[in-house]
Scaffold this active site. Structure first.
Site, short mmCIF file in Angstrom:
data_model
loop_
_atom_site.label_atom_id
_atom_site.label_comp_id
_atom_site.label_asym_id
_atom_site.label_seq_id
_atom_site.Cartn_x
_atom_site.Cartn_y
_atom_site.Cartn_z
N CYS A 225 0.80 -1.23 0.00
CA CYS A 225 0.00 0.00 0.00
C CYS A 225 0.84 1.28 0.00
CB CYS A 225 -0.93 0.01 1.21
SG CYS A 225 -2.11 -1.37 1.22
N HIS A 304 12.43 1.14 5.47
CA HIS A 304 12.21 -0.27 5.15
C HIS A 304 12.70 -1.13 6.30
CE1 HIS A 304 11.60 -3.85 2.88
NE2 HIS A 304 11.47 -3.24 1.72
N HIS A 388 -2.13 19.88 7.26
CA HIS A 388 -3.00 18.79 6.84
C HIS A 388 -2.25 17.45 6.92
CE1 HIS A 388 -5.63 21.94 5.28
NE2 HIS A 388 -4.58 22.43 4.62
N HIS A 392 -2.62 6.90 5.54
CA HIS A 392 -3.14 5.79 4.72
C HIS A 392 -4.37 5.17 5.38
CE1 HIS A 392 -3.58 2.12 2.56
NE2 HIS A 392 -3.09 1.37 3.53
N HIS A 421 -14.44 5.47 5.03
CA HIS A 421 -15.89 5.26 5.08
C HIS A 421 -16.50 5.24 3.69
CE1 HIS A 421 -20.15 6.55 5.52
NE2 HIS A 421 -20.11 5.82 6.61
N ASN A 425 -10.46 0.76 1.82
CA ASN A 425 -9.01 0.77 1.65
C ASN A 425 -8.70 0.54 0.17
OD1 ASN A 425 -6.27 0.33 1.57
ND2 ASN A 425 -6.23 -1.22 3.19
#
Length: 497
Positions: A225, A304, A388, A392, A421, A425
């Site tokens: 993702c 990572h 802001h 994810h 919502h 995802n």
């Protein structure tokens, strides 16, 4: 007469304003130091008469060779500086795919399909229902057409059809928004983690739009993702070495071939959370795009944790005992994500935090190392660095954990919760749906800073910092155009099904 008691410090002084004063003092320390020196110099010059100033000037001896050498040196240093300075990378515009109403999967439909597909496994159905009740998803999330069949038909043709639908729709909209012609695209990067056909998705795009034969194209797979920000990092590097160029990034996840039909609970979880989506982003290093670009890339930090076995296996594609392929999500996922975030914050903090917060963090670190290891660590206030936040939308637990750890308000995570919502995802494209939400609410002003945080298998935590280039008008189209007035909505802890 008896004297009135001295008021308590906490009641007479608002500590909030003390902290604000401290931050202002530390952040403007050099200004406070230089202003008195400059003022003293100016006063001394005013006290001297014109003749004294002229005498001082005449007393200075200038040698022509020294002047020429000094001038050459200054010009040389300036030239080296401007030539070695990294090119400014702009985000011109982006587009998010909006699924049709026919692909919507209300809770009742999802559960009915689960009961029919897993009719011999009632415990698995009950597990999915409990997950869905607490997921934070709404009734309008979408799944591709092949998943609507009973049983689902995850064929190669169906997967390609989904890819063509989401990618081409997003790219068509991007070309329309920016006025860019397909023949003018210099760099193409497509990221999709779990669907990697031959020819690649990037080749599919090149074939559809008849892009140039010398285009620099890259296809990323298996990056999870967080691949969207990895693509941004790759585009930035390519734009640094190719002047006067642009790059299109396509971020998506193809759901069709990855719908798990087995009985393992850890592998059923993605079925409840992942939904269809895609985003197309246009980046550029052209100076001519400076005035129309929405954002400027300030920083990008990648972390990572793949060297650690637990991190490597916490999101793992595998077969179950019956041979069904799916994604196994470990119970340690949130703890591992927290460690990755901590490492990422340690790197990005010094780049974005004001000096006051960095000093407090350093003092806290010294106190814990030297005096008392049990001292509570100081959590930097990232709200001072960003207006802001785009976290994810991987799930309700991810957003809750980051809101708690970063001490964010409900408004700061509103874009993430509402994206989860409305769209679910959508993997690597979710960050762009969140950015679109902020713009659709009319909250993006020139100079505002945006922090995008993404997590992915491996395990990775990636951050991108953007600075708004111009005040953005509320868009009339886009994924939120027909529903933004209804948001934000109240999302209960549990939705009883």
């Amino acid at each position: 007469m008896p004297q009135a008691p001295m008021p308590e410090l906490t009641s007479s002084v608002k500590l909030k304003y003390v902290k604000l004063g401290y931050q202002y003092l530390v952040n403007h320390f050099l200004s406070f130091l230089l202003i008195p020196i400059m003022a003293i110099g100016a006063v001394e010059l005013l006290r001297m008469g014109p003749e004294e100033i002229l005498n001082v000037w005449n007393s200075l001896e200038f040698d022509l060779v020294q002047v020429l050498c000094t001038s050459f040196f200054v010009i040389f240093i300036s030239t080296v500086y401007f030539m070695s300075k990294p090119r400014t990378i702009y985000l011109v515009d982006y587009s998010c795919y909006k699924p049709p109403v026919t692909c919507r999967v209300p809770f009742a439909t999802f559960m009915e399909h689960s009961r029919l597909i897993l009719k011999d496994k009632p415990k698995s159905v009950e597990f999915q229902m409990r997950i869905l009740e607490r997921s934070g998803l709404g009734e309008e999330t979408c799944l591709p057409p092949a998943i609507h069949y009973i049983p689902p038909t995850p064929t190669m043709d169906a997967a390609r059809s989904e890819a063509q639908l989401v990618i081409f729709t997003a790219m068509d909209d991007l070309f329309k928004k920016t006025g860019l012609k397909p023949k003018d695209v210099d760099i193409l990067i497509v990221n999709c983690s779990l669907f990697s056909p031959t020819p690649s998705l990037s080749a599919m795009v090149i074939n559809k739009y008849k892009l140039r034969s010398n285009i620099k194209s890259v296809n990323l797979s298996g990056m999870g993702c967080s691949a969207g920000l990895i693509s941004v990092d790759l585009a930035r590097d390519l734009l640094q070495v190719h002047p006067n160029s642009n790059a299109i990034i396509v971020s998506t996840e193809i759901i069709t071939p990855n719908y798990y039909q087995g009985n393992e609970r850890a592998m059923l979880l993605p079925n409840c959370l992942f939904r269809m989506g895609a985003a197309a982003i246009l980046m550029s290093n052209r100076r001519s795009d400076r005035w129309r670009a929405k954002y400027k890339l300030s920083h990008l930090v990648r972390t990572h944790r793949g060297a650690d076995d637990k991190s490597f296996y916490c999101v793992y594609e595998q077969e179950d005992k019956e041979g069904h392929v799916g994604i196994n999500l470990s119970k340690d996922l949130m703890a591992i994500a927290g460690e990755a975030l901590k490492a990422n914050i340690t790197t990005i903090g010094p780049l974005v935090l004001p000096a006051s917060e960095q000093l407090l963090f350093l003092l806290s670190l010294i106190g814990r190392k030297i005096f008392n290891p049990k001292l509570k660590p100081y959590i930097p206030d990232f709200k001072l660095a960003f207006e802001h936040f785009c976290i994810h939308a991987g799930g309700r637990a991810v957003i809750d954990e980051l809101q708690k750890n970063l001490q964010l308000s409900g408004e700061h995570v509103e874009a993430s919760r509402m994206t989860l919502h409305r769209f679910g995802n959508t993997s690597s494209s979710s960050l762009w749906y969140e950015l679109s939400y902020i713009e659709s609410k009319g909250r993006m002003r020139r100079g505002d800073r945006v922090w995008q945080i993404a997590f992915g298998s491996g395990f990775k935590c990636n951050s991108a910092v953007w600075k708004c280039n111009r005040t953005i008008k509320t868009p009339k189209d886009g994924p939120w155009s027909d529903c933004i007035d209804r948001y934000p909505v109240f999302i209960p802890e549990v939705v009883k099904l």
